[in-house]
Design a protein around this motif. Structure first.
Motif, PDB file in Angstrom:
ATOM      1  N   ASP A 135      44.657   5.434  46.949  1.00  0.00           N
ATOM      2  CA  ASP A 135      45.420   4.209  47.700  1.00  0.00           C
ATOM      3  C   ASP A 135      46.943   4.675  47.621  1.00  0.00           C
ATOM      4  O   ASP A 135      47.826   4.068  47.655  1.00  0.00           O
TER       5      ASP A 135
ATOM      6  N   HIS B 227      44.788  -1.079  53.484  1.00  0.00           N
ATOM      7  CA  HIS B 227      44.239  -1.237  51.975  1.00  0.00           C
ATOM      8  C   HIS B 227      44.315   0.242  51.513  1.00  0.00           C
ATOM      9  O   HIS B 227      44.177   0.156  50.307  1.00  0.00           O
TER      10      HIS B 227
ATOM     11  N   ASP C 238      40.898   1.042  40.002  1.00  0.00           N
ATOM     12  CA  ASP C 238      40.385   1.448  41.471  1.00  0.00           C
ATOM     13  C   ASP C 238      39.450   2.704  41.604  1.00  0.00           C
ATOM     14  O   ASP C 238      39.660   3.618  40.809  1.00  0.00           O
TER      15      ASP C 238
ATOM     16  N   ASP D 212      40.662  -3.572  42.094  1.00  0.00           N
ATOM     17  CA  ASP D 212      39.978  -3.257  42.952  1.00  0.00           C
ATOM     18  C   ASP D 212      38.509  -3.176  42.751  1.00  0.00           C
ATOM     19  O   ASP D 212      37.962  -2.145  41.814  1.00  0.00           O
TER      20      ASP D 212
ATOM     21  N   HIS E 115      42.703  -4.941  49.750  1.00  0.00           N
ATOM     22  CA  HIS E 115      43.783  -4.310  48.589  1.00  0.00           C
ATOM     23  C   HIS E 115      45.029  -4.389  49.155  1.00  0.00           C
ATOM     24  O   HIS E 115      46.113  -4.732  48.395  1.00  0.00           O
TER      25      HIS E 115
HETATM   26 MN   LIG Z   1      42.195   0.118  46.388  1.00  0.00          MN
END
Ligand SMILES: [Mn+2]
Ligand SMILES: [Mn+2]
Ligand SMILES: [Mn+2]
Ligand SMILES: [Mn+2]
Ligand SMILES: [Mn+2]
Ligand SMILES: [Mn+2]
Ligand SMILES: [Mn+2]
Ligand SMILES: [Mn+2]
Ligand SMILES: [Mn+2]
Ligand SMILES: [Mn+2]
Ligand SMILES: [Mn+2]
Ligand SMILES: [Mn+2]
Lengths: 292, 292, 292, 292, 292, 292
Positions: F129, F141, F125, F213, F105
């Motif tokens: 993150d 990532h 996702d 993701d 990612h």
């Molecule tokens: Mn991610």
């Protein structure tokens, strides 16, 4: 790491001396399919290796290699072979050395045909591949040696053979213009004696096409195969054969790896390594020839 | 391709000389299970091979072989062994040669018992299998050689041994009526010397039961095992043993393959191939005996 | 079966002579990751084996072995090496023999550093590992031999080498204080001659650290690797090396197994077996030394 | 990352409120073995997760959890159950909450027995597990609910059931002191209604043992199972059940994961996640109880 | 456990009402091969299940089922279809209900042809399968619905469709004598409404052939496929379809499972379960019909 | 079938409206590596699909798509991100829509940066993150959303979130200029309500970068992931999001697939399918815009 290219194969077509390409085709395979995934897998694992070959003192970074990518393929084998023939012809005509990553063994036929003249043919294989047709298909992977002998080669040497119907062994016995060395003979005589005998048979033949059906090798070293056959050759023996013939070789292929049956991609790793061995050995001989 | 039958095993029971059957049982296995799936996997991969054995000039298509399918099995090992005993007895009584595809090594005991007389027993195995019981179970796969020696065999030869508790090696030393060749000895003396020694020990013994625990073979060639043991025999050495004893052999088995731990089914491929080697070698000796 | 402990490693730290630990770290690996899972996998498959080593007449049940578990690891390699250094130092200071299960080869550096004096270093590896840095990382797994030579070892022997860039082979040629035996040399000269030569180079060196990068071994025997390299050593050759050096060895490691690329865990089985071989051989020499 | 410990389970036994342990045992499993590898695999994948549970606002880093490692196991199930009983009893007596990672479902019996009094038993399972014995073995994994009902529980609730012989369904119908909710009922009524009905049946029962046979869950979410059964529960439904009963739950287990049949370890990932959900939910209820 | 027979299929042919057989053929498959291994794998995992179906109160032990084993197959699809036609005809003529385990979808054509009259055809599939030919092959697996519609069926219903070239969707629009329900419609309308609509279209059609291409199901539940297509049906929806049509169904098949791409055999587990659902539902309707 | 090109991506760069490329990089991945193999695997399985999308009435054969192959990558993440930035910039400057196949990612950051202005960012996702750095690495990532929010986006929407340390959830709560929808909210509110809320937040934002993701999706549908997180979104929900935002989307990526942990490549199949859904939906909106 560009997984669309075989490692170090980043020269342009025009500047290259070696041209690699793949043919993701496996539809005539008799037992297990999946060699269609071998070109992409060999490209992937080619990044496992150093560029330098210390035995031969050749750095692949110094060798002009081009990867043309994969041929388009068709369901029908004959259409696919036609595409391979055009690809191989283009490379041969351009005076370069083609290296075909199969795919199945039937793909070797158009690679040899591309020379437009009878040349020597040396194959490592577990199987005779001498049937005239298989399951109604002429260009089955089980028939490639037969058609190469009958149509394309003036000399035929096979090494590592250990499987075939009685008819194929009869064909061998009755056909003294071909030379066959079984895996048992390789084991008992040693690969050096085999090569000596092969050379005297091949006397005068200075253009050889070399085909490596990976099932020539024992399944311990090459489990990822469509038709694995026990009691095979070792990778060292195969390497010896490749280095021996490389100077005379004008085209090379590695076929019949089936990555889905592999363990840790070791069969593709070995296939990619043997391609790199061929290139290094051939390049060295080309450089030596120039220096004379 | 009928995956319910071992390839070429399509003769009727009555007409057959060889009778193959499977026993999908693995419940006493000490480390990893899964040999229950080996009979179906060996049948499947038996279609990988040509029918003709060129070394021996025997075509399996000409050999009368019957595949009886699998025995029913029970959770309890003793009940399962009883079923195997009945199956083996039926085949022995009919004057045919039984070939049992295990399943685990404990299944060999009823196969030998079926002869109803003391016979010679030759086993290839990495393990001594000489415990009187394991985990409270008498007929564990780790005890089969012990019970065969004590109950069923007049001569006992073991080849490829390299693993056992001290008690088992003591048993071997103290028991000079049995003959054991370790894998180290096979490697250092050569398989031919081993067989010579074995023959002089077996002098006069013309009825032998031959059992192949696949873990006798090095895990490089046979990764799909319940108890893989490094430093093992090569397939060529095992083939030599099989061809050597085949003429005297009255029953054969291949046990302890665990397909779930395999790579590309190569262990089952090798097991199936060795069954085919046994049949070809035995059949050839039977034909030669007839022709005298 | 307690899968958190290497089999037979149930002695306390204080009473132990051998101390096993794992380091689940693989972040500098150049091609394929996954050696972080090797310690747990080697522990698991260690239960596949008998406790008794018949070749050496040693029962591991009689040997005081402790398993300290795994080191904590960090994303950053230098932090991780620091932890390993502390772990190894603790064991060395306590007068015990550390056995490290990697993880990647970079982890060997702190294991050697823990002796706080220059000692002999013998490594089996397919790769030179002689780069000063790789991808901007000094302590990459591709550089471990270089840093050991420059910082930690007074003698350096490498066996099984067959891969490296030209610069590394130049380094070897220019550096006559190190001794390198290629896999080709092992194959052609025999392992016994190699060991003889190594011994004369190592004359006077009675404290050796022995490191086994499993990719020294041929992928047929060890497919579960990050960077598999064909044409490798056999397990028997490696066993010979281990048994040969064990009496002088004060620390040992097995690194670079990647279980996710393995087949039936055979690479971990072989790694665990070789740890057991080392312990048995070392223990035997310790007992013999005492008895003199 | 210390793969010998479940993530965040690094408190000492004495200070811990939750005590995790594994039992690598699977020998009575009826169809496919391999749950013996689940404890080590769940520990491994527990490092996939963040420590914080945002739904419940609990950080596992703040929760005192201890991992005792694995119990020793024996071939014989009864000996193994005895060891588990001692382990569970030790934890229960110390006033802590045991969390057992199987291994097979038979291991639940000694976990419940450890309370030394009749308590409520709530199980999620695809199978009735109500046989009195299976294959001659009383404590087979196919019998655990039967023996818990007869020997150990005063209330019994089962959720997710969809497989059993007619005799088991008859037993359910005839035994109105037990409460069974099929997977079909969960699907049609919704998990909230099911829990409401369960609560009214469990009225007054404030000590519950909660057992999760992972095959309660649909094989899409949990393919790595010994006896996968289609048409199962979703992970959300299971999470709802766990959160619902956690405040009353005094012991928990997750059993029957077979990592060798899994894909990307997702079944172990889910099992480890549900253990973390249980701990967070239980801890939250403990903190809330304290604050009242 | 006799892995050569589908579980509970141990009635003789003559006494059986249901006759199961396999066709290990996959040579026209367009993307990934391997459905040839599905019959043996479904037989194997059929032993995972209890004999009793509690929803329908049917015990398969009470149902007369025969397993005829596998048909012989040929490289050429037309030869193979001929063999299947003979097998299916034999069963239909004997007044029994055939259940074919593929192998690829092209095998359904001869199964329908065996009725020698136009019957209703209900298929669950992700793909239209309406091409007149594919890659030059008329009886490709991508064409089966087209040929069934044109040659064999008087009514055609397809459920779960979500993939096809524009030409196929045009064919559907222009052909109002066929009835197609997409996977999106199943999701938005609910399977019960779909079945209601299907019934009104099928009014008067009391003999239906029911074909289940497993890729109708979402790859989450059925990853082991040749041509997996996201956004598919759930197993519960498929079960509802099977139970709904079973009373009118005179032949059934499950095709297109590719075990080599599966995880823990869950796709084969689901396929085998749905065969068992069909048998139970059909048997129950037969018993109810008798009792009227 | 040319496995070096995504299916139907055979337009030239100049004529293309969509430009696909891969980035085989995964070195900052926190738990399991392997997303480096995702681009080649998605290309391979893209040949599984028909060119026609019937829901949207778009044939990809009619859409001008170019596949530029893979970017070169370096061990160091920052060097790799630089290469990606150049690649993405080249495409954006040429007025085409870039579609990046990761890899991990972290690679999304340079893809967004390439627009050289603040744009809307919508991400699906499982993970927040939102860390500023992870393990000492800024462009891990695990940090991509944080840096996109702080450096590149004027609006930020995240859908499917269910995992993060407390600090990340605090960041979300304290940062009311970003909009986060958890997987629980998607499940309880329905995806249509979520999108309505997102739209009102995004009002006025007509240039969106959309990042997928794959771990946003439940592991049942997407087992082949580096960090699988249970309780995720369904593929239908994700498809709805993609179709909804496509008209406003100027760049798209699919990241975090780890083919080595997959089963039958179903995660790559789903990833490739969602790329095809995006192209079809975007193309349709472009055509509609032209026709106004
Ligand atoms: Mn991610
Ligand atoms: Mn060939
Ligand atoms: Mn061949
Ligand atoms: Mn044995
Ligand atoms: Mn053995
Ligand atoms: Mn190294
Ligand atoms: Mn190395
Ligand atoms: Mn249970
Ligand atoms: Mn269960
Ligand atoms: Mn179909
Ligand atoms: Mn289909
Ligand atoms: Mn994520």
């Amino acid at each position: 790491m560009n997984l669309n290219l075989f490692a170090e194969a980043n020269e342009s077509f025009d500047e290259a001396e070696f041209v690699i390409y793949g043919v993701p085709y496996d539809r005539t395979s008799s037992f297990r399919m999946g060699s269609r995934w071998a070109p992409m897998t060999m490209r992937k694992v080619s990044y496992n290796f150093e560029t330098y070959n210390q035995d031969l003192d050749v750095d692949l970074d110094d060798v002009p290699i081009h990867d043309m990518g994969d041929c388009d393929t068709y369901v029908n084998v004959d259409e696919t072979l036609e595409v391979v023939y055009e690809r191989a012809s283009e490379i041969v005509k351009a005076g370069k050395i083609p290296i075909m990553m199969g795919g199945e063994h039937s793909l070797t036929y158009p690679c040899v045909k591309a020379y437009n003249e009878k040349i020597g043919f040396v194959v490592m294989d577990a199987h005779c591949d001498l049937r005239p047709e298989y399951g109604g298909v002429k260009h089955s992977h089980a028939c490639v040696s037969r058609h190469v002998i009958e149509d394309l080669a003036d000399k035929y040497v096979s090494i590592g053979i250990r499987s075939g119907p009685k008819e194929e062994w009869d064909y061998i016995r009755q056909n003294d213009s071909i030379k066959v060395f079984t895996a048992n003979q390789v084991d008992s005589m040693g690969i050096d004696s085999i090569l000596e005998e092969a050379d005297s048979y091949l006397a005068g033949c200075d253009r050889i096409y070399l085909s490596l059906d990976m099932d020539a090798i024992d399944p311990a070293y090459a489990p990822g195969l469509g038709t694995p056959e026990p009691f095979g050759m070792t990778p060292r023996q195969v390497r010896t054969v490749i280095r021996h013939f490389a100077p005379r070789t004008v085209g090379f292929d590695v076929v019949e790896i089936s990555p889905e049956y592999d363990s840790g991609d070791v069969t593709s790793v070995l296939g990619a390594k043997l391609i790199r061995e061929f290139i290094a050995a051939k390049w060295k001989s080309m450089q030596q020839a120039k220096n004379i």
